[in-house]
Design a protein around this motif. Structure first.
Motif, PDB file in Angstrom:
ATOM      1  N   GLU A   1       0.864  -1.095   0.067  1.00  0.00           N
ATOM      2  CA  GLU A   1       0.025   0.107   0.053  1.00  0.00           C
ATOM      3  C   GLU A   1       0.952   1.277  -0.150  1.00  0.00           C
ATOM      4  OE1 GLU A   1      -3.442   0.483  -0.222  1.00  0.00           O
ATOM      5  OE2 GLU A   1      -3.297  -1.434  -1.090  1.00  0.00           O
ATOM      6  N   ILE A   2       1.906   1.071   0.785  1.00  0.00           N
ATOM      7  CA  ILE A   2       2.965   2.498   0.859  1.00  0.00           C
ATOM      8  C   ILE A   2       3.623   2.661  -0.742  1.00  0.00           C
ATOM      9  CG2 ILE A   2       5.083   3.092   1.752  1.00  0.00           C
ATOM     10  CD1 ILE A   2       4.233   2.143   4.230  1.00  0.00           C
ATOM     11  N   GLN A   3       3.877   1.529  -1.330  1.00  0.00           N
ATOM     12  CA  GLN A   3       4.279   1.663  -2.657  1.00  0.00           C
ATOM     13  C   GLN A   3       3.420   2.389  -3.558  1.00  0.00           C
ATOM     14  OE1 GLN A   3       5.707  -2.542  -3.426  1.00  0.00           O
ATOM     15  NE2 GLN A   3       7.559  -2.149  -2.271  1.00  0.00           N
ATOM     16  N   GLU A   4       2.200   1.933  -3.434  1.00  0.00           N
ATOM     17  CA  GLU A   4       0.973   2.284  -4.372  1.00  0.00           C
ATOM     18  C   GLU A   4       0.694   3.632  -3.870  1.00  0.00           C
ATOM     19  OE1 GLU A   4      -3.839   1.652  -5.235  1.00  0.00           O
ATOM     20  OE2 GLU A   4      -2.417  -0.039  -4.470  1.00  0.00           O
ATOM     21  N   HIS A   5       0.873   4.094  -2.679  1.00  0.00           N
ATOM     22  CA  HIS A   5       0.776   5.520  -2.107  1.00  0.00           C
ATOM     23  C   HIS A   5       1.754   6.340  -2.642  1.00  0.00           C
ATOM     24  CE1 HIS A   5      -0.034   8.873   0.622  1.00  0.00           C
ATOM     25  NE2 HIS A   5       1.305   8.714   0.893  1.00  0.00           N
ATOM     26  N   ARG A   6       2.988   6.004  -2.795  1.00  0.00           N
ATOM     27  CA  ARG A   6       4.159   6.433  -3.575  1.00  0.00           C
ATOM     28  C   ARG A   6       3.685   6.812  -4.922  1.00  0.00           C
ATOM     29  NH1 ARG A   6       8.642   3.101  -0.524  1.00  0.00           N
ATOM     30  NH2 ARG A   6       8.827   4.508   1.339  1.00  0.00           N
ATOM     31  N   ARG A   7       3.324   5.774  -5.655  1.00  0.00           N
ATOM     32  CA  ARG A   7       3.199   5.947  -7.146  1.00  0.00           C
ATOM     33  C   ARG A   7       2.084   6.973  -7.606  1.00  0.00           C
ATOM     34  NH1 ARG A   7       4.084   0.166  -6.928  1.00  0.00           N
ATOM     35  NH2 ARG A   7       1.749   0.049  -6.685  1.00  0.00           N
ATOM     36  N   ASN A   8       0.994   7.160  -6.417  1.00  0.00           N
ATOM     37  CA  ASN A   8      -0.190   8.018  -6.764  1.00  0.00           C
ATOM     38  C   ASN A   8       0.466   9.273  -6.781  1.00  0.00           C
ATOM     39  OD1 ASN A   8      -1.886   5.853  -7.200  1.00  0.00           O
ATOM     40  ND2 ASN A   8      -2.875   5.738  -5.262  1.00  0.00           N
TER      41      ASN A   8
END
Length: 303
Positions: A287-294
């Motif tokens: 989720e943190i990786q997706e958060h960074r991508r967003n």
């Protein structure tokens, strides 16, 4: 010492009542009372003061309850490890984190975790107080600083900064501040400097207040600050992880921000092999990786 009597004593001490303990143990009140009397006789001491409104532990009873409580937590840890020896991820997982991170970042994402592991039961404990993981007050913690307790496995997840945000409607009505001195014309919404919070946020608020801000709204957690900002009450000090999920918010004074705040995930060494812990840890990292991508997608210039 008779383990069965200790189990009954622990239930009575926890419930403060022979009747309630009997209900949880599926024993009659008289059977529970006999076991307590027998335990008191074997120890040659009184464990409870008996009152009309219930039972109160004596000093000796408190000592024994502290021991049985510790035993109970150790047994829970052993039970968790045994259950997690299977391939499936199920059962209770007690997660503790701060109010702001738990309510604004973690809770909105838990549906994804449940969809993947429907038999997992999350007990989410939002506490500014640091719970004792080795004593099993919680199974896993996400904290805004590196845990200092021994015998913990810890993983640095991300960094957070406190920044200034306002709603579109507020800025249209009251204008956009372009320097810290302009904040004198605006209401600052923040956690009070006496509230429990990360020191970086408190330092930023103290610095802002040095610019003679006359109107201020203090809230004791970031969830409350966010609600006030979304309802156009002023300019709020908020953690940057809220931005992706709050498109109506506008960053104000982009050169003003706190120092970096590290975010750590930690759990007891004895739960190293827990599949529930591993599932939760991997979920948070994804989720943190997706958060960074967003965030990168939002901040990158249009093609």
């Amino acid at each position: 010492m008779d383990w069965d009597k200790l189990r009954i004593f622990h239930a009575v001490a926890s419930a403060g009542s022979l009747t309630h303990a009997g209900d949880s143990l599926h024993l009659s009140q008289s059977a529970v009372s006999r076991q307590i009397r027998a335990l008191e006789e074997s120890l040659n001491t009184t464990l409870f003061h008996r009152h009309a409104r219930g039972l109160i532990l004596t000093e000796q009873g408190e000592l024994l309850f502290e021991a049985t409580r510790s035993m109970s937590k150790r047994l829970e840890a052993a039970s968790a490890r045994i259950r997690d020896s299977e391939e499936e991820v199920f059962g209770e997982l007690r997660v503790t984190t701060a109010h702001g991170f738990g309510s604004l970042w973690l809770a909105p994402r838990l549906a994804k975790l449940y969809s993947k592991y429907p038999d997992l039961n999350i007990d989410l404990m939002l506490e500014e107080r640091v719970l004792d993981l080795p004593m099993r007050e919680a199974d896993v913690a996400i904290r805004m600083k590196e845990p200092s307790q021994a015998d913990l496995i810890r993983k640095r997840l991300m960094t957070v900064r406190m920044r200034l945000y306002a709603s579109h409607q507020y800025l249209e009505q009251f204008g956009t501040p372009h320097s810290p001195d302009d904040m004198r014309e605006h209401r600052l919404i923040c956690q009070g400097t006496s509230s429990t919070q990360v020191s970086a946020g408190a330092s930023m608020v103290q610095w802002l207040l040095g610019h003679d801000i006359t109107s201020r709204l203090n809230v004791n957690n970031y969830f409350g600050v966010l609600q006030c900002v979304k309802n156009h009450l002023g300019v709020g000090v908020l953690p940057d992880y809220i931005v992706a999920s709050e498109p109506d918010l506008v960053r104000v004074l982009p050169d003003v921000e706190s120092a970096e705040v590290p975010v750590f995930l930690a759990y007891p060494e004895e739960l190293r092999q827990s599949k529930r812990i591993a599932a939760f840890r991997d979920f948070v990292v994804e989720e943190i990786q997706e958060h960074r991508r967003n965030l990168e997608a939002q901040t990158s210039p249009d093609d």
